[in-house]
Design an enzyme around this catalytic site. Structure first.
Site, PDB file in Angstrom:
ATOM      1  N   CYS A  89    -132.365 -32.563 -41.160  1.00 21.61           N
ATOM      2  CA  CYS A  89    -133.521 -32.129 -42.586  1.00 21.61           C
ATOM      3  C   CYS A  89    -134.287 -31.773 -42.663  1.00 21.61           C
ATOM      4  O   CYS A  89    -135.944 -32.572 -42.201  1.00 21.61           O
ATOM      5  CB  CYS A  89    -132.568 -31.135 -42.924  1.00 21.61           C
ATOM      6  SG  CYS A  89    -131.996 -30.083 -44.171  1.00 21.61           S
TER       7      CYS A  89
ATOM      8  N   HIS B  34    -127.325 -29.996 -39.236  1.00 23.78           N
ATOM      9  CA  HIS B  34    -126.340 -30.926 -39.508  1.00 23.78           C
ATOM     10  C   HIS B  34    -125.529 -31.776 -38.825  1.00 23.78           C
ATOM     11  O   HIS B  34    -124.737 -30.679 -38.716  1.00 23.78           O
ATOM     12  CB  HIS B  34    -125.786 -30.498 -40.782  1.00 23.78           C
ATOM     13  CG  HIS B  34    -127.333 -30.430 -41.863  1.00 23.78           C
ATOM     14  ND1 HIS B  34    -127.120 -31.713 -42.437  1.00 23.78           N
ATOM     15  CD2 HIS B  34    -128.051 -28.973 -42.423  1.00 23.78           C
ATOM     16  CE1 HIS B  34    -127.849 -31.297 -43.520  1.00 23.78           C
ATOM     17  NE2 HIS B  34    -128.832 -30.005 -43.475  1.00 23.78           N
TER      18      HIS B  34
ATOM     19  N   GLU C 119    -123.326 -34.145 -38.969  1.00 22.47           N
ATOM     20  CA  GLU C 119    -122.319 -34.407 -39.772  1.00 22.47           C
ATOM     21  C   GLU C 119    -122.121 -33.476 -40.288  1.00 22.47           C
ATOM     22  O   GLU C 119    -120.701 -34.244 -41.352  1.00 22.47           O
ATOM     23  CB  GLU C 119    -123.067 -35.573 -40.868  1.00 22.47           C
ATOM     24  CG  GLU C 119    -123.748 -35.460 -41.969  1.00 22.47           C
ATOM     25  CD  GLU C 119    -125.589 -34.096 -41.955  1.00 22.47           C
ATOM     26  OE1 GLU C 119    -125.537 -34.264 -40.774  1.00 22.47           O
ATOM     27  OE2 GLU C 119    -125.953 -33.521 -43.032  1.00 22.47           O
TER      28      GLU C 119
END
Lengths: 220, 77
Positions: free
Chosen positions: A86, A193, A195
């Site tokens: 990002c 994302h 994560e």
């Protein structure tokens, strides 16, 4: 195996990355503040999402010129694994480690939703384990990937496109590109994302398919 | 002290989605003569001396991103 999570003023996905890496991926990780000049003792680098420097001037522009980025550039030049997620992707583009740039979404809206991502290649350490379409969340206002036509041709010829938005090109990116690599394949940037998708509790585990690359890194 | 006024604009080949939204708003307010809107940045630098090579370098290295933007500048005394 220890991952350096580079923090800038305004980073806000740094803690997510640390927890996902330690608890779900199963590798060690620690924060590195942007004014540091060395990455000694680290085996990979994570440039996290957020709004580094409040997105002043352009997203990622200030962070790309922070002292730690010289060390990241050297680390990448030696073939070390680097990922930018990002805002981290924007930082890597602004620093010249990745080609292209990320500009305002076509529909002008901040988009926060799950997206389907189709791997465009299996080349390189990052993409080797991504053998199917995956679902990851996105959360960005400026994620429309753009580049010059000659750069796009290079990306295609060198097999540097990592991910494409599969069902809908949500932000209007050139060729629906969601993530790109450098020519060597050791530096990856993506808007989604991984994560935030490492356990069922948060809606899915597809991020692990990508992040398992960090377990393959030879340390020392 | 001299002031350098740098303007940074999105390359013409790029869609300016914010500019398009502003154009739509102008049309709604009956400014129908507006064909297109492009939004850029104006950056004023107060400098001790004017060295144009260094100004161009500042623009190319930081103030503008050559992948997506063009820049121009004028010196305002």
């Amino acid at each position: 195996m220890k991952v350096a999570i580079v923090r800038f003023p305004g980073s806000n996905c740094d803690a997510d990355a640390l927890h996902a890496l330690r608890r779900d991926v199963g590798v060690d990780a620690d924060y590195v503040w942007q004014t540091e000049t060395s990455l000694a003792g680290f085996d990979a680098v994570w440039v996290p999402g957020g709004f580094s420097y409040g997105d002043y001037l352009r997203c990622g522009a200030m962070a790309a010129r922070a002292p730690i980025m010289s060390a990241v550039r050297d680390f990448a030049g030696r073939g070390g694994l680097v990922i930018g997620v990002c805002n981290g992707f924007q930082v890597l583009c602004e620093s010249g480690l990745l080609p292209g740039a990320l500009v305002r979404n076509v529909k002008q809206r901040f988009i926060c939703q799950d997206v389907q991502l189709e791997p465009a290649t299996r080349r390189g350490p990052w993409m080797a384990g991504v053998d199917r379409t995956i679902t990851l969340p996105i959360a960005h206002g400026e994620g429309r990937f753009v580049c010059a036509p000659e750069t796009l041709k290079e990306l295609q010829d060198n097999d540097q496109i990592a991910f494409r938005y599969a069902s809908e090109n949500v932000n209007g990116s050139t060729e629906a590109i969601a993530g790109v690599m450098n020519a060597a394949g050791n530096v990856l940037g993506l808007m989604p994302h991984p994560e935030r998708a490492t356990r069922d509790l948060v809606g899915g585990t597809d991020g692990l398919l990508l992040l398992q690359a960090l377990k393959m890194v030879r340390t020392g | 002290m001299p002031v350098v006024r740098v303007s940074v604009t999105l390359k013409p080949s790029l869609l300016d989605s914010a500019g398009r939204t502003v154009a739509d708003a102008l049309h709604r307010q009956s400014f129908t003569e507006v064909q297109d809107v492009r939004i850029g940045k104006l950056i004023e630098l107060q400098v001790t001396e004017v060295d144009e090579a260094r100004i161009r370098q500042m623009c190319a290295d930081l103030l503008a991103n050559p992948v997506i933007e063009d820049f121009s500048y004028e010196v305002v005394q």
